[in-house]
Design an enzyme around this catalytic site. Structure first.
Site, mmCIF file in Angstrom:
data_model
loop_
_atom_site.group_PDB
_atom_site.id
_atom_site.type_symbol
_atom_site.label_atom_id
_atom_site.label_comp_id
_atom_site.label_asym_id
_atom_site.label_seq_id
_atom_site.Cartn_x
_atom_site.Cartn_y
_atom_site.Cartn_z
ATOM 1 N N LYS A 4 36.460 37.085 91.483
ATOM 2 C CA LYS A 4 36.777 38.523 91.501
ATOM 3 C C LYS A 4 38.139 38.767 92.163
ATOM 4 C CE LYS A 4 33.877 41.441 93.722
ATOM 5 N NZ LYS A 4 34.642 42.248 94.705
ATOM 6 N N SER A 5 38.366 38.153 93.307
ATOM 7 C CA SER A 5 39.643 38.375 94.011
ATOM 8 C C SER A 5 40.820 37.936 93.141
ATOM 9 C CB SER A 5 39.673 37.566 95.308
ATOM 10 O OG SER A 5 38.709 38.048 96.206
ATOM 11 N N ARG A 8 43.963 40.219 91.195
ATOM 12 C CA ARG A 8 45.377 39.898 91.436
ATOM 13 C C ARG A 8 46.062 39.487 90.145
ATOM 14 N NH1 ARG A 8 42.345 39.511 95.912
ATOM 15 N NH2 ARG A 8 43.311 39.583 97.988
ATOM 16 N N SER A 31 41.569 40.793 107.403
ATOM 17 C CA SER A 31 41.319 41.377 106.091
ATOM 18 C C SER A 31 42.368 40.940 105.081
ATOM 19 C CB SER A 31 41.320 42.906 106.185
ATOM 20 O OG SER A 31 41.397 43.455 104.881
ATOM 21 N N ASP A 71 31.649 37.466 102.280
ATOM 22 C CA ASP A 71 30.814 38.095 101.252
ATOM 23 C C ASP A 71 29.492 37.348 101.047
ATOM 24 O OD1 ASP A 71 32.738 40.044 100.821
ATOM 25 O OD2 ASP A 71 33.756 38.874 99.277
ATOM 26 N N ARG A 110 26.014 45.736 105.526
ATOM 27 C CA ARG A 110 25.210 44.586 105.078
ATOM 28 C C ARG A 110 24.309 44.014 106.168
ATOM 29 N NH1 ARG A 110 29.661 41.956 100.892
ATOM 30 N NH2 ARG A 110 28.971 43.237 99.135
ATOM 31 N N ARG A 122 25.866 42.637 96.048
ATOM 32 C CA ARG A 122 25.448 41.376 96.689
ATOM 33 C C ARG A 122 24.073 41.491 97.348
ATOM 34 N NH1 ARG A 122 29.665 38.443 95.292
ATOM 35 N NH2 ARG A 122 31.723 39.343 95.543
HETATM 36 C C1 S3P Z 1 38.702 40.530 99.263
HETATM 37 C C2 S3P Z 1 38.732 40.458 100.637
HETATM 38 C C3 S3P Z 1 37.542 40.662 101.473
HETATM 39 C C4 S3P Z 1 36.253 40.536 100.674
HETATM 40 C C5 S3P Z 1 36.329 41.288 99.369
HETATM 41 C C6 S3P Z 1 37.468 40.758 98.514
HETATM 42 C C7 S3P Z 1 39.972 40.345 98.508
HETATM 43 O O1 S3P Z 1 37.576 41.968 102.022
HETATM 44 O O2 S3P Z 1 35.151 40.992 101.425
HETATM 45 O O3 S3P Z 1 35.125 41.162 98.641
HETATM 46 O O4 S3P Z 1 39.932 40.163 97.277
HETATM 47 O O5 S3P Z 1 41.036 40.374 99.134
HETATM 48 P P1 S3P Z 1 38.363 42.305 103.389
HETATM 49 O O6 S3P Z 1 39.805 42.163 103.148
HETATM 50 O O7 S3P Z 1 37.968 43.718 103.702
HETATM 51 O O8 S3P Z 1 37.833 41.338 104.397
#
Ligand code: S3P
Length: 445
Positions: free
Chosen positions: A27-28, A32, A177, A329, A360, A405
């Protein structure tokens, strides 16, 4: 994005899980890939993109700001970008649905463009903190105002007025983060000079890897306060061919399901093994899980392997708090593993869980407790006393609070429960893993 009607589902034990699965694209990395392609000059091709609602929200937003994005019949996506600095004023508000990543990263992009964007989202997203992204972006010159209907000044809906040229800053992350780090780096892409982020605790580095792949001048070095990531602005991004590796967070559900259901033997193909994402594998191995990483290789600038996971008796551990960013996550599914381990697992140092798609800690506590699991809640985590390998009682409800989740974690708990678990709403799985229940059916067939 329209909210789906709630879809209740009861899940009970269905015997061992066996076979081979390929999890959807990370997903991340998918978010991007779309964003950076949309800022490149020319046409990029993306294979293995996650086609979940969160990523589709990003695609819709980039289209609304001028990119041409299409899905081919072969499942690959093509993106014609507008060039850094070329984002157009969208006609309406951008609906971010449930997606915190879309919101915070796009706030960064918009911050250094001369456009004004209103961001909206669902009930879950509209209660999540945006101040952490607003603070550095305001330092760079963006103006952020709460829109009518917002619960506070730092929650959606928000209006962000970008500025060009923005002011380059050096920003030390007050919370670990990757979203905030990425928001600042993305704002830096269209800002003259060097924008720096100092990261005291390492978080996922997909933005850094991929921006370099697109040709941005980005460096990362160790400094006294942590990693210093510097990006030179007014970059020109070159179109890329991206292959998105499988999502380790989605793989986590099958890792735990196979570990806790006796007789299971599952191979999860093509899982991203970026060290900033493998905390769950480390924690499960500490608990005694049998996880073999096969055929290690590189895909799209990321390490990848196939994971063979077989049932194994699990023992309780103290989850090292320093693993938190690399498994942030995955705590909900780790809590499920702890529920059948032998002894008391303590997972603390994970405050950030309070501000995810749901709280969570509270959501998993309520769901597991309703199904007979003995636990104790702390401000920053849970302690869970496991059954020692026998099924958890089950027979209770699981309230998911629009959190994908939680829905998938409690479905896995149902596979190791003596009586069915009644999940109030599994529609949120569309966020990150639309085929989750079909894959489950295949593994228990
Ligand atoms: C993510 C960063 C994380 C993660 C989220 C995806 C990302 O969040 O929990 O599911 O794609 O950069 P945080 O940056 O709030 O920790």
């Amino acid at each position: 994005m329209s909210a789906s009607p709630p879809r209740p589902l009861a899940i009970s034990a269905r015997g061992p899980l066996k076979g081979r699965v390929t999890v959807p694209g990370d997903k991340s990395i998918s978010h991007r890939a779309l964003m950076f392609s949309a800022l490149a000059v020319g046409e990029s091709r993306i294979e293995g993109l996650l086609e979940g609602e969160d990523v589709l929200a990003t695609a819709a937003a980039m289209r609304a700001m001028g990119a041409t994005i299409a899905r081919g019949d072969d499942g690959a996506w093509t993106v014609s970008g507008v060039g850094v600095g070329g984002l157009l004023q969208p006609e309406g508000a951008l609906d971010m649905g449930n997606s915190g990543t879309s919101t915070r990263l796009l706030m960064g992009l918009v911050a250094s463009h001369p456009i004004t964007v209103t961001f909206t989202g669902d009930a879950s997203l509209s209660s999540r903190p945006m101040g952490r992204a607003i603070e550095p972006l305001a330092q760079m010159g963006a103006e952020i105002t709460a829109s009518p209907g917002a619960k506070g000044t730092e929650t959606l809906p928000l209006m962000l007025k970008g500025i060009s040229p923005a002011v380059p800053i050096t920003y030390t992350l007050p919370v670990a983060s990757a979203q905030v780090k990425s928001a600042v780096l993305l704002a830096g892409l269209n800002t003259p000079g060097i924008t720096r982020v100092i990261e005291p605790v390492p978080t996922r580095d997909h933005s850094e890897r991929m921006l370099r792949g697109f040709g941005a001048e980005l460096t990362a070095e160790d400094g006294p306060e942590g990693k210093i990531i510097s990006i030179r602005g007014e970059a020109e991004l070159k179109p890329q061919h991206i292959v998105v590796p499988g999502d380790p967070s989605s793989a986590g559900f099958w890792m735990v399901a196979a570990s806790i259901v006796p007789g299971s033997d599952v191979t999860i193909a093509n899982v991203c093994m970026n060290p900033t994402r493998t905390g769950l594998i480390q924690a499960l191995r500490m608990m005694g899980a049998s996880i073999e990483a096969l055929a290690p290789r590189e895909v799209g600038g990321e390490p990848v392997a196939d994971l063979r996971v077989r049932h194994a008796p699990l023992k309780a551990i103290e989850v090292p708090p320093e693993l938190a960013p690399s498994m942030i996550d995955e705590y909900p599914i780790l809590f499920v593993a702890a529920s059948v381990a032998e002894g008391r697992t303590v997972a603390r140092g994970a405050h950030e869980l309070r501000v995810k798609e749901s709280d969570r800690i509270a959501t998993m506590r309520a769901a597991l407790e309703a199904n007979g699991v003995a636990l104790e809640e702390f401000e920053d985590g849970l302690a869970i006393t496991g059954t020692g390998g026998t099924p958890i009682p089950g027979g209770g409800a699981a309230v998911t609070r629009l959190d994908h989740r939680i829905a998938m974690s409690m479905a896995v708990a149902g596979l190791a429960a003596a009586a069915p678990i009644a999940i109030d709403d599994v529609a949120p799985v569309q966020t990150s893993y639309p085929a989750f229940f079909d894959v489950l059916d295949g593994l228990v067939a």
